[in-house]
Design a protein around this motif. Structure first.
Motif, mmCIF file in Angstrom:
data_model
loop_
_atom_site.group_PDB
_atom_site.id
_atom_site.type_symbol
_atom_site.label_atom_id
_atom_site.label_comp_id
_atom_site.label_asym_id
_atom_site.label_seq_id
_atom_site.Cartn_x
_atom_site.Cartn_y
_atom_site.Cartn_z
ATOM 1 N N UNK A 86 -17.608 5.734 -22.187
ATOM 2 C CA UNK A 86 -17.909 5.795 -23.617
ATOM 3 C C UNK A 86 -17.740 4.414 -24.247
ATOM 4 N N UNK A 103 -20.022 6.469 -28.805
ATOM 5 C CA UNK A 103 -21.365 6.751 -28.338
ATOM 6 C C UNK A 103 -21.385 8.075 -27.595
ATOM 7 N N UNK A 104 -22.557 8.457 -27.135
ATOM 8 C CA UNK A 104 -22.727 9.751 -26.485
ATOM 9 C C UNK A 104 -22.191 9.784 -25.069
ATOM 10 N N UNK A 105 -21.921 8.623 -24.515
ATOM 11 C CA UNK A 105 -21.375 8.575 -23.163
ATOM 12 C C UNK A 105 -22.450 8.435 -22.101
#
Lengths: 112, 108
Positions: A86, A103-105
């Motif tokens: 992340x 963030x979304x990863x």
């Protein structure tokens, strides 16, 4: 409002290959950016902070303010690097940390 | 850096009930943070908990749904009230850049 974008949900590489996990951000102030890693069945842990300019487990990340990016790189991936990564941005100013935007990863898989 | 523990580590609850999650830190800290990680999603900040004052909630989160207590400098609780299946998530507390292990909640 601040935003962190990780465009790749999944990334697969072979052992020994270079790897780059992308992170872009938008923030009106002076950004403080971090990379976190979560290995299987383990808690989220801090991997890198841009202000330290250090290399951890062979990973480095450089803040590029012109491109608003903070990509994570490693020249030779290892199988033990397989994890969720992340990118995060700290919204607090000064030396206060904790109000993070994630963030979304990206799930990194390193194949033998 | 701080060491953070959470209780329970996981729970399965019925809709309409409430669950209180505890977060314990091994040192005194001013601010503690609560995050939610919905299935397949990233972490989202719920609120900031300061000792001695009301928690500050992020957009989309309200005190009636997620009441927070901060009775001292090493402890905080987050309650998930009147739960629905949409509340099934991992709830994490953090101090600075350090995160607890999370509480995995499943609401049936």
């Amino acid at each position: 409002a601040q935003r962190v974008t990780q465009p790749e949900k999944l990334l697969s590489v072979f052992k020994g290959a270079p790897v780059e996990l992308k992170c872009n951000y938008s923030y009106s102030g002076s950004p403080e950016l971090f990379w976190y890693v979560q290995y299987s069945r383990q808690r989220l842990q801090l991997l890198l902070r841009h202000i330290s300019r250090e290399s951890i487990k062979g990973f480095t990340a450089d803040l590029n303010k012109g491109e608003t990016s903070f990509h994570l790189k490693k020249p030779f991936a290892q199988e033990e690097d397989s994890a969720m990564y992340y990118c995060a941005l700290n919204s607090f100013g000064g030396t206060s940390y904790g109000k993070l935007t994630f963030g979304q990863g990206t799930i990194l898989t390193v194949h033998p | 850096s701080a060491v953070i523990s959470q209780k329970p580590s996981r729970d399965i609850c019925q809709r309409g009930t409430s669950l209180t999650i505890q977060c314990q830190v091994d040192s005194q800290v001013t601010m503690m943070f609560w995050y939610r990680q919905q299935p397949g999603q990233s972490l989202t900040l719920i609120a900031t908990a300061n000792q001695g004052s009301e928690a500050t909630y992020e957009s989309g989160f309200v005190i009636d749904k997620f009441p927070i207590s901060r009775p001292n400098l090493t402890f905080s609780t987050l309650t998930v009230s009147n739960m629905s299946p949409e509340d099934s998530s991992i709830y994490l507390c953090s101090v600075g850049l350090v995160f607890g292990p999370g509480t995995r909640l499943l609401v049936l």
